[in-house]
Design an enzyme around this catalytic site. Structure first.
Site, short mmCIF file in Angstrom:
data_model
loop_
_atom_site.label_atom_id
_atom_site.label_comp_id
_atom_site.label_asym_id
_atom_site.label_seq_id
_atom_site.Cartn_x
_atom_site.Cartn_y
_atom_site.Cartn_z
N ASP A 11 0.88 -1.17 0.00
CA ASP A 11 0.00 0.00 0.00
C ASP A 11 0.92 1.22 0.00
O ASP A 11 2.15 1.10 0.15
CB ASP A 11 -0.89 -0.06 1.24
CG ASP A 11 -1.73 1.18 1.42
OD1 ASP A 11 -2.35 1.62 0.44
OD2 ASP A 11 -1.75 1.74 2.53
N ASP A 13 -0.17 5.09 1.23
CA ASP A 13 -0.41 5.99 2.37
C ASP A 13 -0.33 5.23 3.69
O ASP A 13 -0.94 4.17 3.84
CB ASP A 13 -1.79 6.65 2.24
CG ASP A 13 -1.85 7.62 1.07
OD1 ASP A 13 -0.82 8.20 0.71
OD2 ASP A 13 -2.95 7.78 0.50
#
Length: 246
Positions: A11, A13
């Site tokens: 991922d 953020d």
């Protein structure tokens, strides 16, 4: 036929970077605040529309492409991520993909800022571009109706499995997939992993809470097949890789 590799899927953020890039740019608004009418656009399934309204508001108030770049460039990497990327850089044992509900402009800007673009095989995210007037626009990565765990614009599990399938067709197989994330939308790809894979939830974040809850219930359902490896720093992931790589 090429040899097997290790796939790192991350991922972005609160995983690669230690902020939410979408929310970080709100500081470019006058007094760093959004008007209530824009806040009203927010919904769990309408994030792209919400960000579109934010970008329009920032544009009206004179925010230019360079302002975005300068703002995004001040976001720090998550602790230990520099070490992780340095460890895998230049090695043909690994492929690295980013699967994120952010957008291509934000991710490219930050990867470039830290010199990481060459280390990442592919980025899967919502396409974004500046139009001829300098307005940042964003589109859905895809429109999906098959996964209730994911938002309509991005099913990370589907993206991950499609990438693995495409690489296999080109003669590249993965002995292990390591999925590293923090948020609720990282559960879907985690559930798509096999027994030889690792799901790495960031300690204290929503994926970690969901995984802990699922593991308590999982005696019956057995829905989580991957090995669970909680992490607090990218250095933890380096330790995992050292243990499993030949």
């Amino acid at each position: 036929m090429m040899g097997e590799k290790i796939l790192l899927a991350l991922d972005f953020d609160h995983t690669v970077i230690d902020e939410n890039s979408d929310l970080f740019v709100i500081r470019l608004a006058p007094n760093g605040e959004l008007p209530q009418k824009i806040k009203g656009f927010y919904s769990d399934n309408g994030w792209i529309e919400y960000m579109g309204e934010i970008f329009k508001f920032l544009h009206i108030h004179g925010v230019k492409p360079d302002n975005f770049k300068e703002c995004l460039s001040s976001i720090p990497l998550t602790l230990g991520m520099e070490e992780l990327f340095a460890f895998i850089k230049g090695s043909d044992k690994f492929e690295t993909v980013i699967i994120s509900d952010s957008n291509s402009i934000f991710i490219d800007t930050i990867l470039e800022r830290f010199g990481l673009k060459d280390t990442v095989t592919q980025v899967f995210t919502n396409p974004a571009m500046f139009d001829q007037n300098g307005l940042l626009t964003i589109q859905y990565y895809h429109t999906q109706d098959w996964c209730s765990l994911s938002t309509v614009n991005l099913c990370k599990g589907h993206i991950l499995q499609e990438f693995i399938k495409e690489r296999k067709q080109k003669g590249v197989t993965f002995s292990t997939v390591i999925y590293i994330g923090d948020g609720s939308n990282d559960l879907c790809p985690g559930l798509s992993l096999s027994q030889q894979d690792y799901l790495c939830p960031r300690v204290g974040f929503s994926l970690w809470r969901k995984v802990n809850k699922l593991m308590k219930e999982d005696e019956k359902t057995k829905s989580l097949k991957a090995r669970i490896y909680p992490w607090e720093s990218g250095s933890d992931i380096v330790g995992l890789i050292k243990n499993i790589s030949p």
